[in-house]
Write an enzyme that holds these catalytic residues in place. Structure first.
Site, PDB file in Angstrom:
ATOM      1  N   GLY A  10       0.802  -1.366   0.085  1.00  0.00           N
ATOM      2  CA  GLY A  10       0.075   0.022  -0.166  1.00  0.00           C
ATOM      3  C   GLY A  10       0.679   1.061  -0.104  1.00  0.00           C
ATOM      4  O   GLY A  10       2.025   1.007   0.294  1.00  0.00           O
ATOM      5  N   GLN A  11       0.478   2.381  -0.022  1.00  0.00           N
ATOM      6  CA  GLN A  11       1.252   3.533   0.022  1.00  0.00           C
ATOM      7  C   GLN A  11       1.920   3.935   1.034  1.00  0.00           C
ATOM      8  O   GLN A  11       3.090   4.054   0.907  1.00  0.00           O
ATOM      9  CB  GLN A  11       0.221   4.823  -0.095  1.00  0.00           C
ATOM     10  CG  GLN A  11      -0.890   4.968  -1.349  1.00  0.00           C
ATOM     11  CD  GLN A  11      -1.410   6.214  -1.355  1.00  0.00           C
ATOM     12  OE1 GLN A  11      -0.818   7.168  -2.014  1.00  0.00           O
ATOM     13  NE2 GLN A  11      -2.669   6.458  -0.948  1.00  0.00           N
ATOM     14  N   ASP A  35      -3.936 -12.309   4.049  1.00  0.00           N
ATOM     15  CA  ASP A  35      -5.083 -11.960   3.557  1.00  0.00           C
ATOM     16  C   ASP A  35      -6.054 -11.557   4.749  1.00  0.00           C
ATOM     17  O   ASP A  35      -6.467 -12.389   5.391  1.00  0.00           O
ATOM     18  CB  ASP A  35      -5.907 -13.059   2.558  1.00  0.00           C
ATOM     19  CG  ASP A  35      -7.150 -12.538   2.076  1.00  0.00           C
ATOM     20  OD1 ASP A  35      -7.697 -11.494   2.400  1.00  0.00           O
ATOM     21  OD2 ASP A  35      -7.630 -13.244   0.928  1.00  0.00           O
ATOM     22  N   ALA A  59      -5.716  -1.698   4.736  1.00  0.00           N
ATOM     23  CA  ALA A  59      -7.198  -1.064   4.744  1.00  0.00           C
ATOM     24  C   ALA A  59      -7.915  -1.358   3.614  1.00  0.00           C
ATOM     25  O   ALA A  59      -7.529  -1.423   2.719  1.00  0.00           O
ATOM     26  CB  ALA A  59      -7.037   0.390   5.144  1.00  0.00           C
ATOM     27  N   TYR A  60      -9.371  -1.384   3.773  1.00  0.00           N
ATOM     28  CA  TYR A  60     -10.284  -1.245   2.746  1.00  0.00           C
ATOM     29  C   TYR A  60     -10.573   0.146   2.552  1.00  0.00           C
ATOM     30  O   TYR A  60     -11.167   0.878   3.286  1.00  0.00           O
ATOM     31  CB  TYR A  60     -11.338  -2.005   3.050  1.00  0.00           C
ATOM     32  CG  TYR A  60     -12.593  -1.998   1.968  1.00  0.00           C
ATOM     33  CD1 TYR A  60     -12.804  -3.045   1.052  1.00  0.00           C
ATOM     34  CD2 TYR A  60     -13.138  -0.882   1.463  1.00  0.00           C
ATOM     35  CE1 TYR A  60     -13.640  -2.999  -0.178  1.00  0.00           C
ATOM     36  CE2 TYR A  60     -13.977  -0.772   0.456  1.00  0.00           C
ATOM     37  CZ  TYR A  60     -14.296  -2.010  -0.203  1.00  0.00           C
ATOM     38  OH  TYR A  60     -15.177  -1.926  -1.254  1.00  0.00           O
ATOM     39  N   THR A  61      -9.739   0.906   1.453  1.00  0.00           N
ATOM     40  CA  THR A  61      -9.638   2.290   1.343  1.00  0.00           C
ATOM     41  C   THR A  61     -10.571   2.903   0.243  1.00  0.00           C
ATOM     42  O   THR A  61     -10.577   4.174  -0.063  1.00  0.00           O
ATOM     43  CB  THR A  61      -8.154   2.785   1.308  1.00  0.00           C
ATOM     44  OG1 THR A  61      -7.581   1.916   0.005  1.00  0.00           O
ATOM     45  CG2 THR A  61      -7.395   2.480   2.316  1.00  0.00           C
ATOM     46  N   TYR A  98      -3.368   2.549  11.587  1.00  0.00           N
ATOM     47  CA  TYR A  98      -4.005   3.964  10.914  1.00  0.00           C
ATOM     48  C   TYR A  98      -5.299   4.113  10.933  1.00  0.00           C
ATOM     49  O   TYR A  98      -6.124   3.200  10.590  1.00  0.00           O
ATOM     50  CB  TYR A  98      -3.354   4.017   9.503  1.00  0.00           C
ATOM     51  CG  TYR A  98      -1.790   3.881   9.771  1.00  0.00           C
ATOM     52  CD1 TYR A  98      -1.097   5.020  10.055  1.00  0.00           C
ATOM     53  CD2 TYR A  98      -1.022   2.852   9.584  1.00  0.00           C
ATOM     54  CE1 TYR A  98       0.530   4.937  10.354  1.00  0.00           C
ATOM     55  CE2 TYR A  98       0.427   2.853   9.813  1.00  0.00           C
ATOM     56  CZ  TYR A  98       0.839   3.899  10.071  1.00  0.00           C
ATOM     57  OH  TYR A  98       2.272   3.736  10.379  1.00  0.00           O
ATOM     58  N   ASP A 101      -9.473  11.005   9.294  1.00  0.00           N
ATOM     59  CA  ASP A 101     -10.314  12.038   9.332  1.00  0.00           C
ATOM     60  C   ASP A 101     -11.728  11.720   9.121  1.00  0.00           C
ATOM     61  O   ASP A 101     -12.531  12.348   9.872  1.00  0.00           O
ATOM     62  CB  ASP A 101      -9.741  13.252   8.373  1.00  0.00           C
ATOM     63  CG  ASP A 101      -9.728  12.750   7.049  1.00  0.00           C
ATOM     64  OD1 ASP A 101      -9.287  11.631   6.637  1.00  0.00           O
ATOM     65  OD2 ASP A 101     -10.385  13.500   6.088  1.00  0.00           O
ATOM     66  N   TYR A 124     -17.133   3.702   5.018  1.00  0.00           N
ATOM     67  CA  TYR A 124     -15.625   3.541   5.158  1.00  0.00           C
ATOM     68  C   TYR A 124     -15.320   4.231   6.598  1.00  0.00           C
ATOM     69  O   TYR A 124     -14.632   3.533   7.670  1.00  0.00           O
ATOM     70  CB  TYR A 124     -14.924   4.424   4.076  1.00  0.00           C
ATOM     71  CG  TYR A 124     -13.308   4.467   4.197  1.00  0.00           C
ATOM     72  CD1 TYR A 124     -12.525   3.490   4.327  1.00  0.00           C
ATOM     73  CD2 TYR A 124     -12.938   5.765   4.763  1.00  0.00           C
ATOM     74  CE1 TYR A 124     -11.131   3.772   4.689  1.00  0.00           C
ATOM     75  CE2 TYR A 124     -11.574   6.184   5.170  1.00  0.00           C
ATOM     76  CZ  TYR A 124     -10.871   4.973   5.003  1.00  0.00           C
ATOM     77  OH  TYR A 124      -9.406   5.341   5.167  1.00  0.00           O
TER      78      TYR A 124
HETATM   79  N1  LIG Z   1      -5.552   6.864   1.087  1.00  0.00           N
HETATM   80  C1  LIG Z   1      -5.943   7.872   2.145  1.00  0.00           C
HETATM   81  O1  LIG Z   1      -6.186   8.986   1.584  1.00  0.00           O
HETATM   82  C2  LIG Z   1      -6.199   7.867   3.512  1.00  0.00           C
HETATM   83  C3  LIG Z   1      -6.866   8.710   4.248  1.00  0.00           C
HETATM   84  C4  LIG Z   1      -6.855   8.560   5.654  1.00  0.00           C
HETATM   85  C5  LIG Z   1      -6.494   7.508   6.228  1.00  0.00           C
HETATM   86  N2  LIG Z   1      -6.110   6.433   5.707  1.00  0.00           N
HETATM   87  C6  LIG Z   1      -5.358   5.399   6.236  1.00  0.00           C
HETATM   88  O2  LIG Z   1      -4.148   5.255   6.256  1.00  0.00           O
HETATM   89  C7  LIG Z   1      -3.953   3.694   6.118  1.00  0.00           C
HETATM   90  C8  LIG Z   1      -2.792   3.332   4.824  1.00  0.00           C
HETATM   91  O3  LIG Z   1      -3.799   3.718   3.630  1.00  0.00           O
HETATM   92  P1  LIG Z   1      -3.059   3.731   2.396  1.00  0.00           P
HETATM   93  O4  LIG Z   1      -3.349   4.972   1.762  1.00  0.00           O
HETATM   94  O5  LIG Z   1      -1.489   3.420   2.411  1.00  0.00           O
HETATM   95  O6  LIG Z   1      -4.147   2.681   1.622  1.00  0.00           O
HETATM   96  P2  LIG Z   1      -3.697   1.876   0.493  1.00  0.00           P
HETATM   97  O7  LIG Z   1      -2.638   2.538  -0.487  1.00  0.00           O
HETATM   98  O8  LIG Z   1      -5.231   1.841  -0.254  1.00  0.00           O
HETATM   99  O9  LIG Z   1      -3.388   0.426   0.711  1.00  0.00           O
HETATM  100  C9  LIG Z   1      -4.043  -0.462   1.413  1.00  0.00           C
HETATM  101  C10 LIG Z   1      -3.521  -1.848   1.596  1.00  0.00           C
HETATM  102  O10 LIG Z   1      -4.348  -2.900   2.178  1.00  0.00           O
HETATM  103  C11 LIG Z   1      -4.078  -3.899   1.257  1.00  0.00           C
HETATM  104  N3  LIG Z   1      -5.560  -4.778   1.450  1.00  0.00           N
HETATM  105  C12 LIG Z   1      -6.734  -4.327   1.131  1.00  0.00           C
HETATM  106  N4  LIG Z   1      -7.563  -5.344   1.301  1.00  0.00           N
HETATM  107  C13 LIG Z   1      -6.827  -6.485   1.902  1.00  0.00           C
HETATM  108  C14 LIG Z   1      -7.024  -7.806   2.168  1.00  0.00           C
HETATM  109  N5  LIG Z   1      -8.149  -8.405   2.199  1.00  0.00           N
HETATM  110  N6  LIG Z   1      -5.709  -8.603   2.767  1.00  0.00           N
HETATM  111  C15 LIG Z   1      -4.743  -8.012   2.954  1.00  0.00           C
HETATM  112  N7  LIG Z   1      -4.357  -6.648   2.421  1.00  0.00           N
HETATM  113  C16 LIG Z   1      -5.314  -5.956   1.778  1.00  0.00           C
HETATM  114  C17 LIG Z   1      -3.958  -3.367  -0.103  1.00  0.00           C
HETATM  115  O11 LIG Z   1      -3.234  -4.461  -0.831  1.00  0.00           O
HETATM  116  P3  LIG Z   1      -3.090  -4.508  -2.311  1.00  0.00           P
HETATM  117  O12 LIG Z   1      -2.016  -3.807  -2.618  1.00  0.00           O
HETATM  118  O13 LIG Z   1      -2.894  -6.106  -2.839  1.00  0.00           O
HETATM  119  O14 LIG Z   1      -4.470  -3.948  -2.983  1.00  0.00           O
HETATM  120  C18 LIG Z   1      -2.895  -2.341  -0.047  1.00  0.00           C
HETATM  121  O15 LIG Z   1      -1.708  -2.710   0.315  1.00  0.00           O
HETATM  122  C19 LIG Z   1      -5.053   3.061   6.094  1.00  0.00           C
HETATM  123  O16 LIG Z   1      -5.444   2.574   7.491  1.00  0.00           O
HETATM  124  C20 LIG Z   1      -6.083   4.027   5.600  1.00  0.00           C
HETATM  125  O17 LIG Z   1      -7.591   3.653   6.211  1.00  0.00           O
HETATM  126  C21 LIG Z   1      -5.762   6.602   4.049  1.00  0.00           C
END
Ligand SMILES: NC(=O)c1ccc[n+]([C@@H]2O[C@H](COP(=O)([O-])OP(=O)(O)OC[C@H]3O[C@@H](n4cnc5c(N)ncnc54)[C@H](OP(=O)(O)O)[C@@H]3O)[C@@H](O)[C@H]2O)c1
Length: 295
Positions: A10-11, A35, A59-61, A98, A101, A124
């Site tokens: 993930g990011q 998983d 996360a499910y994002t 994590y 907001d 979400y």
């Molecule tokens: N993105 C935002 O703008 C944002 C804003 C506020 C808070 N956050 C929080 O920050 C944290 C990091 O977010 P991020 O931006 O890095 O999210 P991201 O880039 O969407 O990465 C999410 C990761 O979760 C993995 N994932 C999803 N379903 C899965 C499953 N069933 N089993 C195992 N892995 C699974 C994805 O795997 P794949 O790579 O295989 O898809 C990906 O590696 C999260 O807790 C998110 O809620 C994010």
């Protein structure tokens, strides 16, 4: 020290895999190796690895898709973190998690503190809040970082979407009435690493307290302001060709989405800055560094 990093692609996970490297042995797993929809197997993985620290970057994002996949979002964002928390408690491990907001409804007319009452307005946000609550009630040692508007030079994010759009379209309408702080995944990972370092020392001296922190860049903008700054930095720092001729500010009502978004996503950073003696950088300075990498 053994660190189990979940969600390494993930990011935030990708950056953590680099930033945590000096902490000790890192066991970094992706979706194929751990998983989150398979809770029993997830539990067994943690029990087998026996980490000192679990860092959950999974996360499910997909905020809009979550409206129609609430069950899956609940498993990934709430039930799986509950399993991690239960296993962390058994192992006396530190759990890093994590949140977002989007646990707030955005109706406050000033930035949100950690003590403000959450009231999510989309699925979400509801599932992320349920994840926070499951961890907090588990009795394990944890740090939860609520962040916002995450971007990186890889992955799916607003920065990369805008880069594509401005090189393909002549006109764009971007929402100008949602306010928050664009936050780079690298900043989140680097601050997380500092916090884990402190937390481990505190655990050793029995002075650790589990906490929720707000962790974003400092200062705020709208999605429109974020876009203006991206365009300005692209012109200044890259060779990317811009086709865009007209950038228009629109309001949320003009851009309907399946999930409602909070108008006010601003988070107060004082607790994080005071606890760890940090000065969190301005969102524009962090964005500038990220755009430089895109060259
Ligand atoms: N993105 C935002 O703008 C944002 C804003 C506020 C808070 N956050 C929080 O920050 C944290 C990091 O977010 P991020 O931006 O890095 O999210 P991201 O880039 O969407 O990465 C999410 C990761 O979760 C993995 N994932 C999803 N379903 C899965 C499953 N069933 N089993 C195992 N892995 C699974 C994805 O795997 P794949 O790579 O295989 O898809 C990906 O590696 C999260 O807790 C998110 O809620 C994010």
């Amino acid at each position: 020290m053994k660190v189990l990093l979940l969600g390494k692609n993930g990011q935030v996970g990708w950056e953590l895999n680099r930033s945590l490297i000096a902490l000790g042995e890192i066991i970094a797993l992706d979706r194929t190796q751990a998983d989150f929809s398979k809770l029993k197997e997830l539990r067994e993985i943690v029990a087998q690895v026996k980490p000192d620290v679990i860092v959950n970057a999974v996360a499910y994002t997909a905020v809009d898709k979550a409206e129609s996949e609430a069950g899956l979002a609940e498993i990934i964002n709430a039930k799986a973190p509950a399993v991690l928390a239960q296993e962390a408690l058994k192992l006396n491990a530190l759990l890093i998690h994590y949140s977002t907001d989007y646990v707030f409804d955005g109706s406050k007319d000033s930035p949100y503190n950690e003590t403000d009452k959450p009231c999510p307005i989309n699925v979400y946000g509801q599932t992320k809040l349920a994840g926070e609550q499951a961890i907090a009630s588990s009795g394990c040692d944890y740090l939860i970082f609520r962040t916002s508007w995450v971007y990186a030079s890889r992955g799916h994010n607003f920065l990369l979407s805008i880069l594509k759009l401005i090189s393909e379209k002549e006109e764009l309408g971007i929402v100008s009435d949602q306010i928050g702080s664009p936050t780079s995944a690298r900043l989140i990972a680097e601050i997380t690493s500092l916090c884990i370092n402190s937390a481990i020392k505190e655990k050793k001296s029995a002075t650790f307290t589990s906490q929720v922190f707000h962790l974003t860049s400092s200062n705020y903008t709208s999605w429109y302001g974020f876009t203006e700054e991206i365009i300005s930095l692209v012109k200044e720092k890259t060779d990317i060709k811009i086709k865009l001729k007209s950038l228009n500010a629109i309001i949320t009502k003009e851009y309907p989405t399946p999930a409602k978004r909070p108008i006010n996503s601003r988070l107060v950073l004082d607790k994080l800055e005071m606890t760890y003696a940090l000065k969190v950088p301005d969102w524009k300075d962090v964005l500038s560094l990220c755009v430089e990498e895109l060259k």
